[in-house]
Design a protein around this motif. Structure first.
Motif, PDB file in Angstrom:
ATOM      1  N   MET A 104       0.825  -1.193   0.000  1.00 46.91           N
ATOM      2  CA  MET A 104       0.000   0.000   0.000  1.00 46.91           C
ATOM      3  C   MET A 104       0.871   1.259   0.000  1.00 46.91           C
ATOM      4  N   GLU A 105       1.988   1.182   0.737  1.00 47.19           N
ATOM      5  CA  GLU A 105       2.872   2.350   0.792  1.00 47.19           C
ATOM      6  C   GLU A 105       3.394   2.715  -0.598  1.00 47.19           C
ATOM      7  N   GLU A 106       3.715   1.701  -1.397  1.00 51.19           N
ATOM      8  CA  GLU A 106       4.213   1.959  -2.754  1.00 51.19           C
ATOM      9  C   GLU A 106       3.117   2.572  -3.621  1.00 51.19           C
ATOM     10  N   LEU A 107       1.901   2.082  -3.498  1.00 46.56           N
ATOM     11  CA  LEU A 107       0.783   2.650  -4.245  1.00 46.56           C
ATOM     12  C   LEU A 107       0.609   4.124  -3.889  1.00 46.56           C
ATOM     13  N   ILE A 108       0.627   4.430  -2.616  1.00 41.50           N
ATOM     14  CA  ILE A 108       0.466   5.825  -2.178  1.00 41.50           C
ATOM     15  C   ILE A 108       1.577   6.689  -2.779  1.00 41.50           C
ATOM     16  N   SER A 109       2.793   6.201  -2.732  1.00 38.80           N
ATOM     17  CA  SER A 109       3.920   6.944  -3.294  1.00 38.80           C
ATOM     18  C   SER A 109       3.710   7.215  -4.782  1.00 38.80           C
ATOM     19  N   HIS A 110       3.253   6.219  -5.511  1.00 36.57           N
ATOM     20  CA  HIS A 110       2.994   6.382  -6.944  1.00 36.57           C
ATOM     21  C   HIS A 110       1.873   7.398  -7.191  1.00 36.57           C
ATOM     22  N   VAL A 111       0.799   7.304  -6.430  1.00 33.64           N
ATOM     23  CA  VAL A 111      -0.333   8.213  -6.635  1.00 33.64           C
ATOM     24  C   VAL A 111       0.060   9.656  -6.300  1.00 33.64           C
ATOM     25  N   PHE A 112       0.789   9.851  -5.221  1.00 27.50           N
ATOM     26  CA  PHE A 112       1.224  11.210  -4.872  1.00 27.50           C
ATOM     27  C   PHE A 112       2.154  11.776  -5.941  1.00 27.50           C
ATOM     28  N   ALA A 113       3.050  10.948  -6.472  1.00 27.25           N
ATOM     29  CA  ALA A 113       3.943  11.408  -7.540  1.00 27.25           C
ATOM     30  C   ALA A 113       3.139  11.742  -8.801  1.00 27.25           C
ATOM     31  N   MET A 114       2.129  10.944  -9.096  1.00 25.27           N
ATOM     32  CA  MET A 114       1.278  11.205 -10.253  1.00 25.27           C
ATOM     33  C   MET A 114       0.503  12.501 -10.072  1.00 25.27           C
ATOM     34  N   ARG A 115       0.008  12.710  -8.860  1.00 23.66           N
ATOM     35  CA  ARG A 115      -0.707  13.956  -8.569  1.00 23.66           C
ATOM     36  C   ARG A 115       0.190  15.156  -8.826  1.00 23.66           C
ATOM     37  N   LYS A 122      -0.363   6.651 -18.462  1.00 18.10           N
ATOM     38  CA  LYS A 122      -0.533   5.272 -18.933  1.00 18.10           C
ATOM     39  C   LYS A 122       0.399   4.312 -18.189  1.00 18.10           C
ATOM     40  N   THR A 123       1.640   4.707 -18.013  1.00 18.02           N
ATOM     41  CA  THR A 123       2.610   3.861 -17.293  1.00 18.02           C
ATOM     42  C   THR A 123       2.160   3.636 -15.851  1.00 18.02           C
ATOM     43  N   GLU A 124       1.726   4.699 -15.192  1.00 22.42           N
ATOM     44  CA  GLU A 124       1.284   4.582 -13.802  1.00 22.42           C
ATOM     45  C   GLU A 124      -0.008   3.774 -13.699  1.00 22.42           C
ATOM     46  N   MET A 125      -0.879   3.892 -14.693  1.00 17.47           N
ATOM     47  CA  MET A 125      -2.103   3.093 -14.716  1.00 17.47           C
ATOM     48  C   MET A 125      -1.753   1.604 -14.810  1.00 17.47           C
ATOM     49  N   MET A 126      -0.758   1.278 -15.633  1.00 18.36           N
ATOM     50  CA  MET A 126      -0.339  -0.119 -15.753  1.00 18.36           C
ATOM     51  C   MET A 126       0.230  -0.628 -14.432  1.00 18.36           C
ATOM     52  N   PHE A 127       0.955   0.227 -13.711  1.00 15.77           N
ATOM     53  CA  PHE A 127       1.436  -0.162 -12.378  1.00 15.77           C
ATOM     54  C   PHE A 127       0.247  -0.523 -11.483  1.00 15.77           C
ATOM     55  N   LEU A 128      -0.784   0.317 -11.483  1.00 16.42           N
ATOM     56  CA  LEU A 128      -1.967   0.038 -10.655  1.00 16.42           C
ATOM     57  C   LEU A 128      -2.630  -1.270 -11.058  1.00 16.42           C
ATOM     58  N   MET A 129      -2.754  -1.490 -12.347  1.00 15.84           N
ATOM     59  CA  MET A 129      -3.401  -2.711 -12.826  1.00 15.84           C
ATOM     60  C   MET A 129      -2.596  -3.952 -12.436  1.00 15.84           C
ATOM     61  N   ASN A 130      -1.285  -3.841 -12.527  1.00 19.59           N
ATOM     62  CA  ASN A 130      -0.422  -4.990 -12.238  1.00 19.59           C
ATOM     63  C   ASN A 130      -0.272  -5.287 -10.748  1.00 19.59           C
ATOM     64  N   THR A 131      -0.518  -4.310  -9.895  1.00 21.38           N
ATOM     65  CA  THR A 131      -0.341  -4.517  -8.450  1.00 21.38           C
ATOM     66  C   THR A 131      -1.672  -4.525  -7.688  1.00 21.38           C
ATOM     67  N   ARG A 132      -2.754  -4.405  -8.387  1.00 22.41           N
ATOM     68  CA  ARG A 132      -4.093  -4.278  -7.787  1.00 22.41           C
ATOM     69  C   ARG A 132      -4.385  -5.352  -6.745  1.00 22.41           C
ATOM     70  N   SER A 133      -4.234  -6.601  -7.102  1.00 22.86           N
ATOM     71  CA  SER A 133      -4.581  -7.694  -6.187  1.00 22.86           C
ATOM     72  C   SER A 133      -3.619  -7.767  -5.006  1.00 22.86           C
ATOM     73  N   ALA A 134      -2.334  -7.574  -5.264  1.00 26.55           N
ATOM     74  CA  ALA A 134      -1.342  -7.646  -4.180  1.00 26.55           C
ATOM     75  C   ALA A 134      -1.551  -6.518  -3.182  1.00 26.55           C
ATOM     76  N   VAL A 135      -1.760  -5.315  -3.678  1.00 25.11           N
ATOM     77  CA  VAL A 135      -1.968  -4.157  -2.787  1.00 25.11           C
ATOM     78  C   VAL A 135      -3.239  -4.351  -1.967  1.00 25.11           C
ATOM     79  N   SER A 136      -4.261  -4.866  -2.610  1.00 28.80           N
ATOM     80  CA  SER A 136      -5.561  -5.051  -1.948  1.00 28.80           C
ATOM     81  C   SER A 136      -5.622  -6.320  -1.112  1.00 28.80           C
ATOM     82  N   LYS A 137      -4.565  -7.107  -1.159  1.00 29.00           N
ATOM     83  CA  LYS A 137      -4.504  -8.390  -0.450  1.00 29.00           C
ATOM     84  C   LYS A 137      -5.709  -9.266  -0.811  1.00 29.00           C
TER      85      LYS A 137
END
Length: 116
Positions: free
Chosen positions: A1-12, A74-89
């Motif tokens: 989750m921490e990595e997702l937050i970092s990616h989203v804040f950087a995207m923002r 697009k690159t960041e969206m692919m990160f979200l798609m690829n990590t969706r299940s792992a981040v969400s446990k």
């Protein structure tokens, strides 16, 4: 989750900078809605996650490379798609909340590509 937050804040931050730099009104509007929407979606996602799994750890700042904002989205969206299940446990509710983030990335790409 921490990595997702970092990616989203950087995207923002990247979207906000692109929002200021564009000379296109439609892109200005789309990027403004995008960076506002990111926080509107990620905040309840993190709170729900913390309700189940406890407080998140340290958020390490991430810097995104400079470049075409559509490619970055697009690159960041692919990160979200690829990590969706792992981040969400594999929790369906949390996966749906990550899906809302992905939807925002997709609709923003549509607006940046097709609305002039």
């Amino acid at each position: 989750m921490e990595e997702l937050i970092s990616h989203v804040f950087a995207m923002r931050d990247a979207a906000h900078k692109a929002h200021w730099a564009t000379d296109s009104y439609s892109q200005h509007q789309a990027l403004g809605a995008f960076y506002d929407g990111l926080i509107d979606i990620v905040d309840p996602l993190v709170e729900a996650y913390q309700g189940l799994y406890g407080l998140v750890g340290n958020i390490n700042p991430k810097a995104l490379p400079k470049g075409e904002i559509k490619n970055t989205i697009k690159t960041e969206m692919m990160f979200l798609m690829n990590t969706r299940s792992a981040v969400s446990k594999n929790n369906p509710t949390l996966e749906n909340m990550v899906d809302a983030l992905i939807e925002l990335y997709m609709t923003t790409l549509y607006k940046l590509t097709n609305l002039k």
